[in-house]
Design a protein around this motif. Structure first.
Motif, PDB file in Angstrom:
ATOM      1  N   GLN A   1       0.816  -1.222   0.132  1.00 15.20           N
ATOM      2  CA  GLN A   1       0.151  -0.087   0.164  1.00 15.20           C
ATOM      3  C   GLN A   1       0.888   1.184   0.162  1.00 15.20           C
ATOM      4  N   VAL A   2       0.561   2.164  -0.831  1.00 20.28           N
ATOM      5  CA  VAL A   2       1.322   3.551  -0.993  1.00 20.28           C
ATOM      6  C   VAL A   2       0.889   4.431  -0.078  1.00 20.28           C
ATOM      7  N   GLN A   3       1.614   5.032   0.715  1.00 20.96           N
ATOM      8  CA  GLN A   3       1.294   6.223   1.623  1.00 20.96           C
ATOM      9  C   GLN A   3       1.719   7.359   0.972  1.00 20.96           C
ATOM     10  N   LEU A   4       0.707   8.225   0.814  1.00 17.03           N
ATOM     11  CA  LEU A   4       1.012   9.653   0.717  1.00 17.03           C
ATOM     12  C   LEU A   4       0.762  10.565   1.649  1.00 17.03           C
ATOM     13  N   VAL A   5       1.523  11.499   2.098  1.00 17.60           N
ATOM     14  CA  VAL A   5       1.470  12.364   3.100  1.00 17.60           C
ATOM     15  C   VAL A   5       1.584  13.910   2.657  1.00 17.60           C
ATOM     16  N   GLU A   6       0.598  14.558   2.585  1.00 19.19           N
ATOM     17  CA  GLU A   6       0.574  16.040   2.250  1.00 19.19           C
ATOM     18  C   GLU A   6       0.953  16.806   3.355  1.00 19.19           C
ATOM     19  N   SER A   7       1.486  17.982   3.188  1.00 16.33           N
ATOM     20  CA  SER A   7       1.662  18.843   4.152  1.00 16.33           C
ATOM     21  C   SER A   7       1.821  20.439   3.544  1.00 16.33           C
ATOM     22  N   GLY A   8       1.696  21.453   4.319  1.00 15.14           N
ATOM     23  CA  GLY A   8       2.077  22.759   3.731  1.00 15.14           C
ATOM     24  C   GLY A   8       0.672  23.725   3.790  1.00 15.14           C
ATOM     25  N   GLY A   9      -0.440  22.943   3.749  1.00 17.08           N
ATOM     26  CA  GLY A   9      -1.789  23.808   3.711  1.00 17.08           C
ATOM     27  C   GLY A   9      -1.522  24.852   4.958  1.00 17.08           C
ATOM     28  N   ASP A  10      -2.370  25.782   4.843  1.00 15.51           N
ATOM     29  CA  ASP A  10      -2.250  26.860   5.854  1.00 15.51           C
ATOM     30  C   ASP A  10      -3.451  27.912   5.315  1.00 15.51           C
ATOM     31  N   LEU A  11      -3.528  28.912   6.221  1.00 16.80           N
ATOM     32  CA  LEU A  11      -4.452  30.351   6.089  1.00 16.80           C
ATOM     33  C   LEU A  11      -3.552  31.133   5.476  1.00 16.80           C
ATOM     34  N   VAL A  12      -3.855  31.692   4.190  1.00 16.07           N
ATOM     35  CA  VAL A  12      -3.112  32.830   3.729  1.00 16.07           C
ATOM     36  C   VAL A  12      -3.926  33.851   3.118  1.00 16.07           C
ATOM     37  N   GLN A  13      -3.395  35.144   3.113  1.00 21.50           N
ATOM     38  CA  GLN A  13      -4.125  36.175   2.580  1.00 21.50           C
ATOM     39  C   GLN A  13      -4.027  36.138   1.261  1.00 21.50           C
ATOM     40  N   ALA A  14      -4.922  36.684   0.349  1.00 20.20           N
ATOM     41  CA  ALA A  14      -4.933  36.695  -1.211  1.00 20.20           C
ATOM     42  C   ALA A  14      -3.487  37.431  -1.413  1.00 20.20           C
ATOM     43  N   GLY A  15      -3.128  36.888  -2.878  1.00 24.35           N
ATOM     44  CA  GLY A  15      -1.719  37.405  -3.231  1.00 24.35           C
ATOM     45  C   GLY A  15      -0.560  36.764  -2.597  1.00 24.35           C
ATOM     46  N   GLY A  16      -0.780  36.084  -1.626  1.00 20.16           N
ATOM     47  CA  GLY A  16       0.103  35.369  -1.061  1.00 20.16           C
ATOM     48  C   GLY A  16       0.700  34.237  -1.661  1.00 20.16           C
ATOM     49  N   SER A  17       1.612  33.450  -1.005  1.00 18.89           N
ATOM     50  CA  SER A  17       2.023  32.060  -1.515  1.00 18.89           C
ATOM     51  C   SER A  17       2.191  30.804  -0.613  1.00 18.89           C
ATOM     52  N   LEU A  18       2.174  29.841  -1.211  1.00 17.26           N
ATOM     53  CA  LEU A  18       2.193  28.387  -0.242  1.00 17.26           C
ATOM     54  C   LEU A  18       3.022  27.727  -1.110  1.00 17.26           C
ATOM     55  N   ARG A  19       3.416  26.529  -0.433  1.00 17.44           N
ATOM     56  CA  ARG A  19       4.099  25.394  -1.302  1.00 17.44           C
ATOM     57  C   ARG A  19       3.640  24.149  -0.377  1.00 17.44           C
ATOM     58  N   LEU A  20       2.870  23.428  -1.085  1.00 17.42           N
ATOM     59  CA  LEU A  20       2.335  22.100  -0.771  1.00 17.42           C
ATOM     60  C   LEU A  20       3.500  20.877  -1.051  1.00 17.42           C
TER      61      LEU A  20
END
Length: 119
Positions: A1-20
């Motif tokens: 079984q393949v396990q995929l673990v996401e991270s990086g989600g957050d609350l950000v203001q419009a115009g901002g950046s995130l990396r998942l």
């Protein structure tokens, strides 16, 4: 079984950046390298949709709504998929899911990470 673990989600203001990030720590390296991977998202009350994908050969494709703002990349050595999101908009608010499809056509999903863009 393949396990995929996401991270990086957050609350950000419009115009901002995130990396998942989407890590597959237990996958065999060759399997990861030979898999097509993508990011999907599901906004509140809507269906899941493709955001971006990268093929085994490195070809990328993006939803029209994110072209020029989002960049998908895959680091095979780290067994990790990334989604760089810039110039975020309110409509980018969603749960973001990582997807892996291996060479035999089997698909796997992560648990999702919440991205909320505020005004």
């Amino acid at each position: 079984q393949v396990q995929l673990v996401e991270s990086g989600g957050d609350l950000v203001q419009a115009g901002g950046s995130l990396r998942l990030s989407c890590a597959a720590p237990r996958i065999i390296l060759s399997t990861f390298s030979m898999s097509t991977m993508g990011w999907y998202r599901q906004p509140p009350g809507k269906q899941r949709e493709l955001v971006a994908a990268v093929t085994v050969g490195g070809t990328t494709n993006y939803a029209d709504s994110v072209k020029g703002r989002f960049t998908i990349s895959k680091d095979n050595a780290k067994r990790t998929l990334y989604l760089q999101m810039n110039s975020l908009k309110l409509e980018d608010t969603a749960v973001y899911y990582c997807n892996l499809r291996n060479s035999r056509g089997s698909e796997y999903w992560g648990q999702g990470t919440q991205v909320t863009v505020s005004s």
